[in-house]
Design a protein around this motif. Structure first.
Motif, PDB file in Angstrom:
ATOM      1  N   THR A   1       0.831  -1.213   0.000  1.00  0.00           N
ATOM      2  CA  THR A   1       0.000   0.000   0.000  1.00  0.00           C
ATOM      3  C   THR A   1       0.860   1.255   0.000  1.00  0.00           C
ATOM      4  O   THR A   1       0.581   2.213  -0.732  1.00  0.00           O
ATOM      5  CB  THR A   1      -0.922   0.000   1.233  1.00  0.00           C
ATOM      6  OG1 THR A   1      -1.772  -1.134   1.178  1.00  0.00           O
ATOM      7  CG2 THR A   1      -1.765   1.258   1.278  1.00  0.00           C
ATOM      8  N   CYS A   2       1.912   1.268   0.796  1.00  0.00           N
ATOM      9  CA  CYS A   2       2.824   2.419   0.819  1.00  0.00           C
ATOM     10  C   CYS A   2       3.464   2.639  -0.546  1.00  0.00           C
ATOM     11  O   CYS A   2       3.618   3.785  -0.991  1.00  0.00           O
ATOM     12  CB  CYS A   2       3.903   2.212   1.874  1.00  0.00           C
ATOM     13  SG  CYS A   2       3.306   2.266   3.575  1.00  0.00           S
TER      14      CYS A   2
ATOM     15  N   VAL B   1       0.726   4.306  -2.710  1.00  0.00           N
ATOM     16  CA  VAL B   1       0.405   5.674  -2.278  1.00  0.00           C
ATOM     17  C   VAL B   1       1.573   6.619  -2.545  1.00  0.00           C
ATOM     18  O   VAL B   1       1.382   7.826  -2.728  1.00  0.00           O
ATOM     19  CB  VAL B   1       0.018   5.678  -0.788  1.00  0.00           C
ATOM     20  CG1 VAL B   1      -0.225   7.086  -0.283  1.00  0.00           C
ATOM     21  CG2 VAL B   1      -1.228   4.832  -0.578  1.00  0.00           C
TER      22      VAL B   1
ATOM     23  N   VAL C   1      -1.523  12.561  -2.016  1.00  0.00           N
ATOM     24  CA  VAL C   1      -1.368  11.393  -1.137  1.00  0.00           C
ATOM     25  C   VAL C   1      -2.616  11.205  -0.292  1.00  0.00           C
ATOM     26  O   VAL C   1      -3.078  10.079  -0.078  1.00  0.00           O
ATOM     27  CB  VAL C   1      -0.120  11.558  -0.247  1.00  0.00           C
ATOM     28  CG1 VAL C   1      -0.067  10.476   0.818  1.00  0.00           C
ATOM     29  CG2 VAL C   1       1.138  11.509  -1.102  1.00  0.00           C
TER      30      VAL C   1
ATOM     31  N   SER D   1      -4.914   7.960  -0.355  1.00  0.00           N
ATOM     32  CA  SER D   1      -5.129   7.267   0.910  1.00  0.00           C
ATOM     33  C   SER D   1      -6.615   7.082   1.193  1.00  0.00           C
ATOM     34  O   SER D   1      -7.060   6.007   1.621  1.00  0.00           O
ATOM     35  CB  SER D   1      -4.476   8.046   2.052  1.00  0.00           C
ATOM     36  OG  SER D   1      -3.088   8.200   1.835  1.00  0.00           O
ATOM     37  N   TYR D   2      -7.376   8.121   0.935  1.00  0.00           N
ATOM     38  CA  TYR D   2      -8.832   8.026   1.149  1.00  0.00           C
ATOM     39  C   TYR D   2      -9.451   6.971   0.230  1.00  0.00           C
ATOM     40  O   TYR D   2     -10.270   6.148   0.672  1.00  0.00           O
ATOM     41  CB  TYR D   2      -9.476   9.388   0.900  1.00  0.00           C
ATOM     42  CG  TYR D   2     -10.973   9.321   0.712  1.00  0.00           C
ATOM     43  CD1 TYR D   2     -11.820   9.123   1.805  1.00  0.00           C
ATOM     44  CD2 TYR D   2     -11.540   9.452  -0.556  1.00  0.00           C
ATOM     45  CE1 TYR D   2     -13.189   9.059   1.634  1.00  0.00           C
ATOM     46  CE2 TYR D   2     -12.908   9.384  -0.731  1.00  0.00           C
ATOM     47  CZ  TYR D   2     -13.731   9.188   0.368  1.00  0.00           C
ATOM     48  OH  TYR D   2     -15.088   9.108   0.189  1.00  0.00           O
TER      49      TYR D   2
ATOM     50  N   ARG E   1      -8.035   4.355  -1.205  1.00  0.00           N
ATOM     51  CA  ARG E   1      -7.624   3.001  -0.829  1.00  0.00           C
ATOM     52  C   ARG E   1      -8.312   2.564   0.459  1.00  0.00           C
ATOM     53  O   ARG E   1      -8.721   1.406   0.599  1.00  0.00           O
ATOM     54  CB  ARG E   1      -6.109   2.935  -0.668  1.00  0.00           C
ATOM     55  CG  ARG E   1      -5.354   3.048  -1.984  1.00  0.00           C
ATOM     56  CD  ARG E   1      -3.872   2.839  -1.768  1.00  0.00           C
ATOM     57  NE  ARG E   1      -3.580   1.452  -1.411  1.00  0.00           N
ATOM     58  CZ  ARG E   1      -3.417   0.469  -2.261  1.00  0.00           C
ATOM     59  NH1 ARG E   1      -3.547   0.695  -3.561  1.00  0.00           N
ATOM     60  NH2 ARG E   1      -3.141  -0.752  -1.854  1.00  0.00           N
ATOM     61  N   THR E   2      -8.461   3.477   1.405  1.00  0.00           N
ATOM     62  CA  THR E   2      -9.141   3.128   2.654  1.00  0.00           C
ATOM     63  C   THR E   2     -10.608   2.788   2.408  1.00  0.00           C
ATOM     64  O   THR E   2     -11.142   1.819   2.966  1.00  0.00           O
ATOM     65  CB  THR E   2      -9.036   4.293   3.657  1.00  0.00           C
ATOM     66  OG1 THR E   2      -7.663   4.594   3.889  1.00  0.00           O
ATOM     67  CG2 THR E   2      -9.699   3.944   4.967  1.00  0.00           C
TER      68      THR E   2
ATOM     69  N   VAL F   1      -1.620   3.071   4.935  1.00  0.00           N
ATOM     70  CA  VAL F   1      -2.096   4.379   4.453  1.00  0.00           C
ATOM     71  C   VAL F   1      -1.820   5.465   5.483  1.00  0.00           C
ATOM     72  O   VAL F   1      -1.303   6.544   5.172  1.00  0.00           O
ATOM     73  CB  VAL F   1      -3.601   4.298   4.126  1.00  0.00           C
ATOM     74  CG1 VAL F   1      -4.189   5.696   3.981  1.00  0.00           C
ATOM     75  CG2 VAL F   1      -3.831   3.505   2.851  1.00  0.00           C
ATOM     76  N   LEU F   2      -2.155   5.187   6.746  1.00  0.00           N
ATOM     77  CA  LEU F   2      -1.987   6.197   7.790  1.00  0.00           C
ATOM     78  C   LEU F   2      -0.507   6.505   8.039  1.00  0.00           C
ATOM     79  O   LEU F   2      -0.133   7.674   8.224  1.00  0.00           O
ATOM     80  CB  LEU F   2      -2.645   5.707   9.080  1.00  0.00           C
ATOM     81  CG  LEU F   2      -4.169   5.569   9.034  1.00  0.00           C
ATOM     82  CD1 LEU F   2      -4.689   5.011  10.352  1.00  0.00           C
ATOM     83  CD2 LEU F   2      -4.826   6.900   8.722  1.00  0.00           C
TER      84      LEU F   2
ATOM     85  N   MET G   1       0.833   8.570   5.163  1.00  0.00           N
ATOM     86  CA  MET G   1       0.284   9.923   5.230  1.00  0.00           C
ATOM     87  C   MET G   1       1.028  10.741   6.273  1.00  0.00           C
ATOM     88  O   MET G   1       1.352  11.912   6.065  1.00  0.00           O
ATOM     89  CB  MET G   1      -1.206   9.856   5.559  1.00  0.00           C
ATOM     90  CG  MET G   1      -1.911  11.185   5.481  1.00  0.00           C
ATOM     91  SD  MET G   1      -1.909  11.860   3.812  1.00  0.00           S
ATOM     92  CE  MET G   1      -2.382  13.564   4.126  1.00  0.00           C
TER      93      MET G   1
END
Length: 258
Positions: free
Chosen positions: A65-66, A69, A78, A82-83, A85-86, A177-178, A181
């Motif tokens: 995921t990283c 992103v 980004v 991230s939104y 993918r979440t 994701v977090l 970010m």
């Protein structure tokens, strides 16, 4: 008078190459998740034997995921990735859990297999429609992937439960994701506003140079035109003087001949 110190710092940070920003952030994120997957230092000892493999798979998905992103160096981009993918991860994981626990497990083995295949086909069709309708390409790709991971992952003999797979796999993606970010905000942050200011500064500098070039060209052209006008006036005066002197010369010539 130059810009304030904070703006000067942001403009200097904005000059860092985009590939350098992505490389530093992605390297740190991968160090974190690969270390976690190899050592399981966040997992209590009593759960490592039972859930260790699932945590390793979650770390793999978090690292992947990283990598996805990290495609953009801008904070806003980004955040958007991230939104998306979440959103896709949560909806796909939730649907996969519900289909497996409240559908497949309540049916005979053959009927459950048919339901899984039919649900996968329906999810694929639905993802394409929603991607076209709402422009959510990234979300819908993760929607399908997470659904398949949870549903078919929970169907394996080694898996513990659909809920455990859903929580670990979706949690790994969301954690990735977090984390990325946060790295984007902390490490060499770059926003579209600062990039616009830098480009505006460069544009104004070029515009100033162009303005100076135009005015210098006009001054040179005016000087050339003045010289040409002076030469024309001199030639005109010489022609007028020649015209005035020509009758006198003719009279002198006629007098000499007589």
């Amino acid at each position: 008078m130059g810009p304030p110190p904070r703006q000067q710092l942001l403009l200097k940070v904005s000059r860092v190459p985009d590939w350098g920003r992505r490389a530093i952030r992605l390297s740190l994120a991968l160090v974190f998740f690969t270390t976690l997957g190899l050592t399981l230092w966040l997992v209590p000892e009593s759960y490592r034997a039972e859930w260790g493999d699932e945590v390793v798979q979650s770390c793999n998905w978090a690292g992947a995921t990283c990598a996805v992103v990290a495609a953009s160096p801008l904070i806003g981009k980004v955040a958007q990735l991230s939104y998306e993918r979440t959103l896709g991860t949560l909806t796909g994981g939730l649907l996969g859990f519900m289909v497996y626990d409240y559908g497949v497990l309540m049916l005979p083995e053959t009927a459950g297999g048919v339901l899984m295949v039919a649900a996968a086909a329906a999810v694929g069709f639905l993802s394409c429609y929603l991607s076209y309708k709402f422009k959510l390409d990234a979300s819908m790709r993760l929607f399908v992937i997470t659904f398949l991971i949870v549903t078919f992952g929970a169907h394996n003999a080694d898996s513990r439960s659909a809920l455990g797979v859903a929580l670990l796999r979706t949690g790994g993606i969301i954690f990735g994701v977090l984390l990325f970010m946060g790295l984007t905000i902390i490490i060499l942050p770059k926003s579209a506003t600062i990039e616009s200011l830098r480009e505006m500064k460069s544009g104004l500098k070029l515009l100033t140079e162009l303005n100076a070039l135009v005015w210098s060209s006009r001054r040179e052209a005016a000087a050339v035109m003045q010289q040409a006008a002076a030469a024309a006036r001199t030639a005109e005066a010489a022609a007028a003087a020649a015209a005035v002197a020509e009758p006198q010369l003719r009279q002198q010539a006629s007098g000499s001949s007589s």
